[in-house]
Design an enzyme around this catalytic site. Structure first.
Site, mmCIF file in Angstrom:
data_model
loop_
_atom_site.group_PDB
_atom_site.id
_atom_site.type_symbol
_atom_site.label_atom_id
_atom_site.label_comp_id
_atom_site.label_asym_id
_atom_site.label_seq_id
_atom_site.Cartn_x
_atom_site.Cartn_y
_atom_site.Cartn_z
ATOM 1 N N GLU A 33 0.800 -1.223 0.000
ATOM 2 C CA GLU A 33 0.000 0.000 0.000
ATOM 3 C C GLU A 33 0.835 1.276 0.000
ATOM 4 O O GLU A 33 0.428 2.283 -0.586
ATOM 5 C CB GLU A 33 -0.975 0.004 1.183
ATOM 6 C CG GLU A 33 -2.215 -0.847 0.970
ATOM 7 C CD GLU A 33 -1.976 -2.329 1.216
ATOM 8 O OE1 GLU A 33 -0.865 -2.685 1.668
ATOM 9 O OE2 GLU A 33 -2.881 -3.135 0.951
ATOM 10 N N HIS B 251 -11.114 -4.597 8.954
ATOM 11 C CA HIS B 251 -11.710 -4.440 7.626
ATOM 12 C C HIS B 251 -13.090 -3.802 7.714
ATOM 13 O O HIS B 251 -13.916 -3.991 6.826
ATOM 14 C CB HIS B 251 -11.843 -5.797 6.910
ATOM 15 C CG HIS B 251 -10.548 -6.395 6.482
ATOM 16 N ND1 HIS B 251 -9.678 -6.979 7.364
ATOM 17 C CD2 HIS B 251 -9.960 -6.498 5.254
ATOM 18 C CE1 HIS B 251 -8.621 -7.433 6.706
ATOM 19 N NE2 HIS B 251 -8.769 -7.143 5.425
#
Lengths: 322, 337, 366
Positions: B70, B139
């Protein structure tokens, strides 16, 4: 050596400019004229100039907290830089960036960076732009031995290989990450080898030798411009000052810096090489020295005379539009 | 004009902008998917299918599958934005900001200011928010408040397909870094969406419903829960004005303050946790600028100050629902000094 | 006479329910045809329901502030002699009629588009019979006919056509001139197989309708011009500029309020619809082009007085007495019958829909 006289003089001028700039910054910092902290590049000039001598204004670089040398080598205005370090109106970043965020996008300089390892991911972005727009530009990340350990650097190297980006990772190993030795902190003690492990050509070159850096960079740049993907260059170099101005350098052994200055000065090296080979005369170089000294004087005088930034600039340029 | 889902609306926005401007590229993990597999490209099209098919039209140079790294994705997007592209990068789950925040927070957000106004960073980061799928603590979060707190970032939180398309096109054309939050349970929500490209401006709230008794400000999925609560309350004679800010940075403070000036009551509904949050921010805004007109204490309906739990029963307790919203609105309406 | 219901009307394509805002006649009060009975608010607009016949408001069934579906019983009208028990029984026995299959199919059909040489124009078609074509004004769309079209669709094939640059139509307006817009309308009518139609135009659409009628007099059965452009130099430049510039709700609302006599008529949805139209790529540029062609320097450049004077078919003018966009005094230039609608601004067909619908129906029928 395939450099013509003009190129040699320019390389020398850039290296001397960096050296005198940094020496003067150290003085002015000691006098209290420069706020914050500054990280000086003196001793590493052959790296910045050897690398940037292959770059045009549309190629990009990203730098580190030790960014003055890269900025000068990439063509940033020295007076504007000095004003910026002094925190004055008219500085390269309007007095809002300072030493650690010197940048000039007009010269493809994506910024010094306050975050170790902050630059490499940005550089692969500039490389992606070049690849997408097919303009054969390249992007170069300058990172230290400290930054070579950061995960962001690893991620960027992997991405550059995966996407075959025209990116060049230059690791300036000056032996220290802040106050800790690279011998300790770089586990493999082999930054080039580690870069090679990501799947790109990587070499280690002597940072005292402008010509060695220049040759390695020529190969890397040609490869990148031709679509051959990324490369890495580890430059063994040395830091004439501490991590930052005012660093007492208790981690260094007695006479270490004196020895470095005597035996590993890339400027002296360059002068000797070009005069021995009769490529330039001592007088040519002396003239450059004088020119540069005047420029630095002029920059400091301008910085001392410049007003501080207007208070209303506090609120400007957060967004393009909001 | 046809009914389209948020997923379709976002896809259409991306495709139309990529057609319009060759500098627009999509970057992320599995935005096409299937690279280096026997199955072939476009196996995924984004984990929830938003970018499916883009690679067929635009090719792998503009629909760029990346490793699961990321920092490199966000940094590459930021670096490409500042050097001439208009990237739309995917941060698959907003929770992953933890592994790449430097590139957003210290780099992209600050370029323009640090560099004295020279930088333009036309970067869009699409990212999923929201609980409700038992995706648990890493998440399911809704960290738009964190992004909103960063000067230099713009933050968009659409609640319907019309806004989603117009706001995404606006985000792509915008010259500043934009965090574009998509609630993972809302991709199938449908509404009328024009086929043409259009923009919805940033900093202008949507007034979902008019009312004179209580102002409700809600975000993303909470807009729909608040609307359901407002329906119930209307039958009880409590008229709620429901405001969906659509963007938290810039924030349309005027619309909120104008409304509270009429209603004198404010309930903020936010799926995020309550501390240092959008709910806290809007409560502070109203307390500071509209204290004199308040007829009742400002109320907040938020998730508790806990991570998002996994077990469905616990998660249901975690997420504010219409009943909780209605109950709090009733208390605000019935408040007597 | 028997007991008759007053029910929730359907105004416009998307209306499914309405809210009784206020009764304007008391229970037991007598009213004359055309008098205002009550105010109804829909998501699009707040409007008054006018009496279709003389009568007495025997019983109010729907209290103020209640929201009811289309067709719901609002009040009962009965002869004064009707016993209360009969009224009670009528109310008890009232059933909201299911929408007919035809209405459902129409609602689902929604607007369509017609291709004119690679560009597309959006239109809404309702009903069958001798065609009626309606052309909206600057910046508007087919929704401007939400009260007009249903009133005509029972006897006519009605087409509310959106001009280039407007609503769901192409944003390619060419030069944006009167001729450019009239060309587009002519092309659309040809494709839609409309040989002859009653033309109704509002404001800028009025000038376009007049131009179309002047070009092909055989194709225009009658011409109704509502506050048309092109009959004098004055135009409210604040409106035109403001309309072109507005991107935010507040600015849009201020602009739309200039259109009507009663600002409360401008609902949030009207504002939202205007902004949604304007947000489409190319919409604002198209409006700029048209505004530049029609209203340069804040004055009207288009002049239709000569063509209107030369028309052989029946022409009528309808103007709101309180028009703040195009002054009602322009009507004098046309030398045709003028109906001035009291208590209305630039949108008499919306503000006083009942009265204007009557004028149109009678004019077309004659």
């Amino acid at each position: 050596m395939q450099l013509n006289r003009e190129a040699l003089l320019k390389a020398y001028r850039d290296m001397v400019t960096i050296r005198r700039f940094e020496e003067r910054v150290q003085d002015e910092f000691s006098k209290g004229n420069i706020p914050g902290f500054v990280h000086l590049y003196a001793g590493q000039e052959a790296s910045a100039v050897g690398v940037c001598s292959h770059l045009g204004p549309d190629d990009h670089i990203a730098s580190t907290h030790r960014g003055h040398g890269h900025s000068i080598a990439k063509g940033c205005d020295v007076v504007g830089m000095m004003l910026e370090l002094f925190g004055r109106k008219g500085g390269l970043c309007g007095g809002k960036g300072g030493s650690m965020h010197i940048a000039d996008l007009d010269h493809g300089m994506l910024g010094a960076n306050g975050i170790v390892g902050g630059g490499p991911p940005l550089v692969i972005g500039a490389a992606l732009t070049a690849k997408t727009l097919r303009n054969s530009n390249v992007a170069v990340s300058f990172t230290g031995d400290g930054g070579s350990n950061q995960g962001t650097t690893f991620e960027a190297m992997n991405m550059a290989v995966v996407l075959k980006l025209p990116a060049i990772f230059v690791f300036e190993n000056n032996g220290y990450g802040e106050y800790t030795g690279a011998e300790y902190a770089v586990g493999s003690r082999d930054i080039a080898g580690r870069a090679a492990g990501f799947g790109m050509p990587a070499v280690r070159v002597d940072g005292d030798d402008f010509f060695a850096v220049h040759d390695a960079m020529r190969e890397a740049t040609e490869r990148a411009r031709a679509g051959g993907g990324p490369s890495a260059i580890e430059v063994s170099t040395c830091r004439f000052y501490g991590h930052h101005s005012g660093d007492a350098q208790l981690y260094r052994v007695k006479d270490e810096v004196r020895k470095l200055r005597e035996e590993h000065d890339c400027l002296k090296n360059f002068r000797r090489r070009v005069t021995d080979a009769r490529l330039l005369e001592a007088g040519d170089l002396d003239a450059v020295d004088a020119e540069v000294a005047a420029l630095i004087d002029q920059a400091v005088a301008a910085a001392l005379a410049a007003p501080p930034p207007e208070p209303e600039t506090l609120m400007t340029d957060v967004y393009v539009s909001y | 004009m046809a009914q389209k889902t948020i997923r379709q609306a976002l896809h259409e926005a991306l495709a139309q902008e990529m057609r319009r401007d060759p500098r627009v590229v999509v970057i992320g993990e599995d935005v096409a998917g299937g690279a280096g597999t026997g199955g072939g490209r476009d196996a995924a099209g984004g984990v929830l299918g938003v970018t499916k098919g883009l690679i067929t039209e635009f090719g792998e140079d503009r629909v760029i599958d990346t490793p699961i790294t990321e920092s490199a994705i966000m940094g590459m997007a930021a670096g490409s934005a500042v050097s001439g592209l208009r990237p739309v990068a995917e941060l698959m789950f907003s929770d992953f900001l933890g592994v790449c925040f430097d590139q957003i927070y210290n780099q992209a957000a600050k370029f323009r200011y640090m560099f004295g106004g020279k930088a333009r960073t036309p970067l869009v980061i699409r990212t999923m928010i929201g609980a409700g799928r038992s995706a648990a603590a890493q998440h399911s979060q809704s960290p738009y408040g964190i992004f909103t707190s960063v000067p230099g970032l713009k933050v968009v939180i659409p609640s319907n397909a019309y806004d989603a398309k117009g706001l995404l096109i606006q985000a792509i054309r915008d010259d500043d870094p934009v965090i574009f939050c998509e609630h993972k349970l809302m991709y199938d929500l449908k509404t009328e969406v024009p086929d043409e490209a259009y923009t919805v401006p940033f900093g202008e709230a949507n007034i979902v419903r008019d009312g004179d008794d209580v102002t409700i400000v809600a975000f993303a999925r909470m807009v729909h829960y608040a609307a359901a609560a407002a329906e119930t309350l209307a039958r009880e004679g409590i008229d709620c004005e429901l405001i969906d800010p659509r963007t938290t940075s810039p924030l349309d403070a005027d619309t909120i303050l104008d409304s509270v000036a009429r209603t004198g009551r404010l309930v903020v509904v936010d799926e995020a946790t309550p501390r240092c949050s959008m709910a806290a921010d809007i409560a502070a805004l109203v307390a500071e600028h509209a204290f004199g007109v308040l007829k009742a204490p400002i109320r907040r309906v938020t998730a508790p100050h806990t991570p998002v739990p996994f077990a469905p029963g616990l998660e249901k307790l975690y997420i504010p629902d219409s009943d909780r919203i209605a109950a709090v609105v009733r208390e605000a309406q019935g408040y007597a000094r | 006479m028997s007991i008759t219901p007053i029910t929730m009307p359907k105004w416009g394509l998307t209306m499914t329910e309405g809210k009784v805002v206020q009764w304007l006649k008391p229970q037991g009060g007598a009213f004359a045809k055309g008098e205002e009975l009550l105010e109804i608010e829909t998501s699009k607009i707040t409007n008054v329901l006018e009496a279709e016949e003389d009568g007495t408001l025997t019983r109010i069934v729907a209290p103020e502030d209640t929201t009811l579906p289309i067709g719901a019983l609002l009040a009962v009208v009965a002869p004064e002699t009707t016993p209360a028990a009969e009224v009670d029984a009528f109310i008890a026995g009232f059933v909201v009629p299911e929408p007919s299959e035809e209405t459902m199919a129409e609602a689902e059909a929604g607007p369509r588009t017609v291709d004119i040489g690679g560009r597309s124009l959006r239109y809404l078609e309702r009903g069958a019979g001798v065609p009626v074509v309606m052309l909206h004004g600057f910046g508007a769309d087919l929704n401007t006919w939400m009260f007009t079209q249903p009133a005509l669709a029972d006897r006519h094939r009605t087409i509310a056509l959106e001009l280039p640059g407007h609503g769901g139509s192409t944003k390619d307006v060419g030069a944006g001139t009167l001729d450019a817009l009239a060309d587009a309308v002519e092309a659309a009518l040809a494709t839609l197989d409309i040989d002859r139609a009653h033309l109704i135009g509002h404001s800028m659409g009025g000038a376009v309708a007049a131009a179309v009628a002047a070009r092909r007099p055989d194709r225009a059965a009658t011409l109704t011009l509502i506050a048309p452009a092109g009959l004098g130099p004055e135009i409210n430049a604040t409106f035109i500029d403001g309309f072109v510039r507005a991107t935010r709700r507040k600015d849009a609302e201020a602009v739309l309020r200039l259109l009507v006599r009663d600002p409360a008529l401008v609902s949030r949805t009207m504002v939202e619809d205007m902004l949604r139209n304007k947000r489409i790529d190319g919409a604002t540029a198209a409006l700029e082009t048209i505004a530049h062609a029609w209203f340069p320097g804040g004055h009207q450049a288009v002049d239709i007085t000569a063509s209107v004077a030369g028309l052989a078919m029946a022409v009528q003018l309808i103007w709101g007495a309180d028009d703040r966009i195009v002054p009602e005094t322009h009507a004098l230039a046309a030398r045709v019958p003028v109906h001035v609608v009291e208590h209305a601004g630039h949108l008499p067909h919306m503000e006083k829909a009942g009265a204007v619908n009557d004028l149109i129906r009678r004019f077309i029928a004659a």
